[in-house]
Scaffold this active site. Structure first.
Site, PDB file in Angstrom:
ATOM      1  N   ASP A   1       1.845 -55.241 -66.300  1.00  0.00           N
ATOM      2  CA  ASP A   1       2.299 -53.923 -66.724  1.00  0.00           C
ATOM      3  C   ASP A   1       3.834 -53.964 -66.829  1.00  0.00           C
ATOM      4  OD1 ASP A   1       2.423 -51.284 -67.437  1.00  0.00           O
ATOM      5  OD2 ASP A   1       1.083 -50.578 -65.869  1.00  0.00           O
TER       6      ASP A   1
ATOM      7  N   GLU B   1       2.348 -40.742 -66.225  1.00  0.00           N
ATOM      8  CA  GLU B   1       2.592 -41.622 -65.080  1.00  0.00           C
ATOM      9  C   GLU B   1       3.193 -40.858 -63.891  1.00  0.00           C
ATOM     10  OE1 GLU B   1       3.912 -45.589 -66.097  1.00  0.00           O
ATOM     11  OE2 GLU B   1       3.485 -45.229 -68.186  1.00  0.00           O
TER      12      GLU B   1
HETATM   13  C1  BGC Z   1       1.805 -48.167 -68.144  1.00  0.00           C
HETATM   14  C2  BGC Z   1       0.707 -48.849 -68.909  1.00  0.00           C
HETATM   15  C3  BGC Z   1       1.129 -49.052 -70.335  1.00  0.00           C
HETATM   16  C4  BGC Z   1       2.439 -49.787 -70.389  1.00  0.00           C
HETATM   17  C5  BGC Z   1       2.953 -50.002 -71.776  1.00  0.00           C
HETATM   18  C6  BGC Z   1       3.129 -48.815 -68.351  1.00  0.00           C
HETATM   19  O1  BGC Z   1       4.147 -48.069 -67.771  1.00  0.00           O
HETATM   20  O2  BGC Z   1       1.486 -48.188 -66.777  1.00  0.00           O
HETATM   21  O3  BGC Z   1      -0.468 -48.101 -68.831  1.00  0.00           O
HETATM   22  O4  BGC Z   1       0.134 -49.739 -71.020  1.00  0.00           O
HETATM   23  O5  BGC Z   1       3.416 -49.059 -69.688  1.00  0.00           O
HETATM   24  O6  BGC Z   1       3.429 -48.849 -72.338  1.00  0.00           O
HETATM   25  C1  BGC Z   2       7.938 -46.678 -71.740  1.00  0.00           C
HETATM   26  C2  BGC Z   2       6.507 -46.599 -71.346  1.00  0.00           C
HETATM   27  C3  BGC Z   2       6.376 -47.245 -70.042  1.00  0.00           C
HETATM   28  C4  BGC Z   2       7.353 -46.662 -69.030  1.00  0.00           C
HETATM   29  C5  BGC Z   2       7.282 -47.385 -67.742  1.00  0.00           C
HETATM   30  C6  BGC Z   2       8.803 -46.029 -70.696  1.00  0.00           C
HETATM   31  O1  BGC Z   2      10.134 -46.059 -71.054  1.00  0.00           O
HETATM   32  O2  BGC Z   2       8.100 -46.061 -72.945  1.00  0.00           O
HETATM   33  O3  BGC Z   2       5.683 -47.232 -72.271  1.00  0.00           O
HETATM   34  O4  BGC Z   2       5.084 -47.071 -69.622  1.00  0.00           O
HETATM   35  O5  BGC Z   2       8.664 -46.673 -69.484  1.00  0.00           O
HETATM   36  O6  BGC Z   2       8.202 -46.957 -66.790  1.00  0.00           O
END
Ligand code: BGC
Ligand code: BGC
Length: 854
Positions: free
Chosen positions: A338, A538
């Site tokens: 991730d 998130e």
């Molecule tokens: C998320 C994932 C996601 C990845 C890419 C991460 O922060 O936990 O679910 O696929 O970002 O965007």
């Molecule tokens: C991204 C997401 C990712 C996240 C993780 C964002 O800046 O766009 O895809 O999941 O950061 O912290």
């Protein structure tokens, strides 16, 4: 030749005696056995691998594919192999760098789209796909150039492209209890992904959320592992096509990812990226439920979770990644990390983590850190710190997925069958499917005196901040990472809830009016109030309790006023989880949990209104896939808990046949005063957050509650005495919103949040004024904003935003703040402050002191 599935079974079968089987087992173990990780090996007493299902795996491996991989591996340099196991983010890597470093994959994160934006049009995406693809297949300097896989989070439809069909978030699909529907959604999503040149989606999420405070609850189908298991395989099939059929990886299919392995929905307190303490049996039975069906269906990738299990980060959990997932469950695809998730491993950083590879991670998601990670990983492979066998296995698995996808035969993205076909994006059949999904996801919680379904010829008032807001009704992961706040015009194929209601009423000779605050001139026959949570994704959606905090601050008052006026109230609640809404339930005659329906808002009207002949149009069929709390402290709350006592149990959902009356409910939230703070809000409406106190002193190192040097008085900002005015003496002084407990804003810092506060600069003498954060003794991140603030002298109330990363740059340890807001002056000054809180970055740019209108 013996299949790998059989080999695997033999590995665990004590009766296996044939010599070649024994040596095959040994090989398999060697692949991952090198390097040092903290995870114990299978067989050590701490773990019990027999708790996990042995799966009759479909053969992702076949002789032809493996032979091709052998040949490719033989032709690859070490540098090329290391590049292959690294994925960079499209906003932090150029096509030229992809060529030069031979990276295996490019992703676009939730806020990364071509042109420096968070989302883009199909054309823009396709042009980007071509550019990265072309770079990856440039033959210069390598024996075999290997095409990249281009990945994106299409987690509820193709949600980052303008015009894409956005389906209900998974929580709503869980309520629908309809695997066939979910399969069709996956098929439609795969088609839309093909329009923009994407090869790979990071879906399905097969989390089994157990604590609804988790900000990702809506990404999970259900708290019930059986429901998750019933969907996991069919989605993989919908996205990839049925394994071993003609459809598998056909021109309208994409690679899928079962995520986040493992226990993401089981963290303590529902903290995102936290630690799960579940027993191994529960980990397997509850959190693991989605993986066997996904693996059986041939999922080509699995994403490691940001979280830990019993303190050990999943990204380097050898036992779970290798012994359980790959060996026991026979997963032959690749494990992708991730977003810088490997940095969660003890001893690792964003740019360095051999332990993850050694434990079984096959591809790093290294959005902005890929270059440093490449250098370090290459050095470690050269030094044997990462063994050749393990590196080859990681590359083999990635190549296996690429070959099964047909990456060499696909050709340039824009030349593929569905590419650029904008009629597929938001195609009428996809819209109809989304609308069907919305209808099926709605759960009716209350229907006193059978007030629903409504006739179409009524005079209808529609109120609430969710009524005509496609962005809000779609939630996080919609055009932007956090979602929300986007103009309706950005959803050319979308319909708000109000749009659907209007069409229904007008088709039946009724009248309808939209009034967000519920005011009206002519008394309506009925009112529909659409309200709910604002968008989040998130950790930004993590809560301290399950109380609903209405961001509009108005919904309940609107309902109560209408009710007092004798107008029946139908509430439509938009949310990413069940929340305690007893006051709103009491103030409503009917109450519908609509979750986050996406762009087909018309599905709500389909069910609320009778057809034009007065018969039931569509009945409610949705059933809760999460238990609904009786009070705001009732979490975790899951079916099967000891003493399970929810307000509405898992599976609850009324139909029009039922007596839907609900007696008045208790309005005692069950929370203590100290539980009532909202995370990220430090000073609002004149109130300090529960753990926050104003402290002052001669400087930031000598703060106390009655720190003398600075004089403080209450002044008005938007309400009476809702601001504090600070007067600093000639000798300077300091003031801070000090917290009783250390505040961890490290994730918010990564997530580009900003500190926002209203200020009125009244008087400035000479000397700087620093604004910043404090982090305990000798630790601070202060920025000199004197000039910026001074410019506003006498200009009245304005607002300042500072990206949190600016404080980190200035030396703060964002993981242990003792004050999320502090001021220090080196001369006389007077300034008033109000409304101090965290906000989402509004423009994607790092601002270390942006002043705007208040
Ligand atoms: C998320 C994932 C996601 C990845 C890419 C991460 O922060 O936990 O679910 O696929 O970002 O965007
Ligand atoms: C991204 C997401 C990712 C996240 C993780 C964002 O800046 O766009 O895809 O999941 O950061 O912290």
């Amino acid at each position: 030749m013996i299949g790998r599935g059989e080999m695997r079974r033999a590995c665990f079968c004590a009766a296996a005696v044939a010599l070649f089987l024994i040596s095959a087992c040994a090989d398999r173990r060697d692949e991952a056995a090198d390097g040092k990780t903290s995870g114990a090996q299978a067989g050590e007493s701490q773990y019990n691998v027999t708790l996990w299902p042995e799966i009759e795996t479909p053969d992702l491996t076949n002789a032809e594919t493996e032979a091709r991989i052998d040949a490719l591996l033989a032709s690859m340099t070490l540098e090329q192999k290391v590049g292959q196991i690294i994925q960079a983010d499209s906003s932090s890597v150029t096509p030229e760098e992809v060529r030069q470093y031979r990276l295996g994959s490019v992703l676009s994160g939730g806020n990364s789209a071509p042109g420096g934006k968070a989302y883009a049009t199909a054309d823009e995406w396709l042009a980007m796909a071509d550019a990265f693809y072309d770079a990856s297949v440039d033959p210069e300097g390598v024996e075999t150039a290997i095409p990249i896989l281009l990945g994106i989070d299409a987690v509820h439809g193709h949600n980052n492209v303008i015009g894409g069909t956005v389906f209900p978030h998974n929580i709503g699909l869980g309520a629908a209890r309809d695997p066939d529907l979910v399969r069709r959604i996956a098929e439609a999503t795969a088609k839309e992904l093909r329009v923009t040149g994407h090869d790979w989606t990071f879906a399905p999420t097969v989390a089994v959320p157990q604590d609804d405070r988790w900000g990702r609850t809506y990404e999970g189908f259900s708290e019930d592992p059986d429901i998750v298991a019933s969907y996991a395989g069919v989605i993989v099939e919908g996205l990839q096509g049925e394994l071993d059929s003609e459809a598998f990886m056909g021109p309208d299919k994409v690679v899928s990812t079962a995520k986040h392995y493992l226990g993401d929905g089981g963290t303590e307190g529902g903290r995102d990226q936290g630690d799960a303490q579940a027993s191994e049996a529960d980990l397997a039975r509850i959190h693991g439920a989605g993986y066997p069906p996904a693996i059986r269906a041939g999922a080509l990738s699995v994403m490691a979770s940001f979280s830990s299990w019993k303190g050990e980060a999943l990204h380097a959990h050898r036992y779970l990644l290798t012994d359980v997932l790959k060996d026991r469950m026979g997963f032959d695809g690749f494990v992708v990390g991730d977003w810088n998730g490997h940095a969660k491993v003890e001893g690792c950083t964003n740019e360095d983590c051999p332990a993850a590879v050694n434990a079984g991670l096959d591809m790093f998601m290294a959005p902005d850190s890929w270059k440093g990670l490449y250098e370090n990983t290459l050095n470690e492979a050269r030094a044997g710190e990462i063994s050749e066998a393990r590196l080859d296995d990681a590359v083999r698995r990635i190549l296996r997925a690429k070959l099964r996808f047909g990456v060499f035969e696909q050709g340039r993205p824009s030349g593929r069958p569905l590419s650029g076909d904008e009629t597929v994006l938001g195609a009428p059949e996809h819209k109809a499917l989304a609308r069907e999904a919305v209808r099926k996801s709605l759960v009716l919680l209350k229907n006193n005196e059978g007030v629903l379904p409504l006739r179409r010829d009524l005079k209808v008032l529609v109120a609430g901040d969710g009524a005509d807001d496609i962005s809000k009704q779609s939630g996080g992961w919609t055009l932007t990472w956090q979602g929300g706040g986007l103009d309706k015009a950005l959803f050319p194929n979308g319909e708000s809830v109000f749009d659907g209601l209007k069409a229904a009423v007008e088709s039946g000779g009724g009248q309808i009016a939209l009034s967000e605050n519920g005011a009206y001139d002519e008394k309506p026959d009925v009112a529909i109030v659409v309200f709910g949570e604002d968008s989040y994704a998130e950790f930004q959606g993590d809560l301290d309790n399950v109380a609903f905090n209405d961001p509009s601050g108005e919904a309940l008052a609107i309902m109560r006023k209408l009710k007092a006026d004798g107008v029946p109230v139908i509430s439509v609640f938009l949310s990413g989880r069940p929340l305690w809404v007893n006051p709103e339930l009491n103030a409503s005659d009917a109450f519908v949990a609509a979750w986050l329906p996406g762009t087909a808002g018309g599905g709500v009207a389909d069910v609320l209104f009778r057809d034009s002949d007065g018969a039931v149009n569509y009945d409610f069929t949705g059933r809760l896939s999460y238990s609904w709390p009786k009070n705001a402290a009732q979490t975790p709350l899951n079916k099967g808990d000891e003493g399970y006592d929810p307000l509405f149990a898992l599976g609850y959902g009324l139909t029009y046949e039922d007596d839907g009356s609900l007696p008045a409910l208790s309005e005692d939230s069950g929370l203590d005063e100290s539980d009532k703070g909202t995370p990220g809000v430090y000073f609002a409406g004149g109130e300090f957050a529960p753990s926050i106190k104003l402290m002052t002193g001669a400087d930031v190192s000598s703060l106390s509650e009655d720190g003398g040097a600075v004089s403080v008085r209450r002044v008005d900002h938007q309400a009476q005495e809702d601001a504090i005015e600070l007067s600093f003496p000639e000798s300077g002084g300091a003031a801070a919103l000090a917290s009783g407990e250390a505040i961890d804003l490290s994730r918010e810092t990564v997530g580009q949040l900003e500190l926002s506060f209203a200020f009125r600069a009244e008087m400035f003498g000479e000397g700087a004024m620093d604004i910043g954060v404090l982090c305990g003794e000798g630790c601070a991140g202060m920025i000199d904003l004197g000039d910026v603030l001074r410019e506003g002298e006498g200009a009245g109330w304005r607002r300042m935003r500072v990206t949190l990363a600016c404080f980190a740059d200035a030396g703060a340890d964002m993981s242990r703040l003792s004050a999320p807001f502090a001021i220090e002056t080196h001369g006389a000054a007077r300034i008033a402050i109000a409304d101090v809180h965290l906000v989402q970055d509004a423009n994607g740019v790092k601002d270390c002191g942006l002043v705007e209108a208040n």
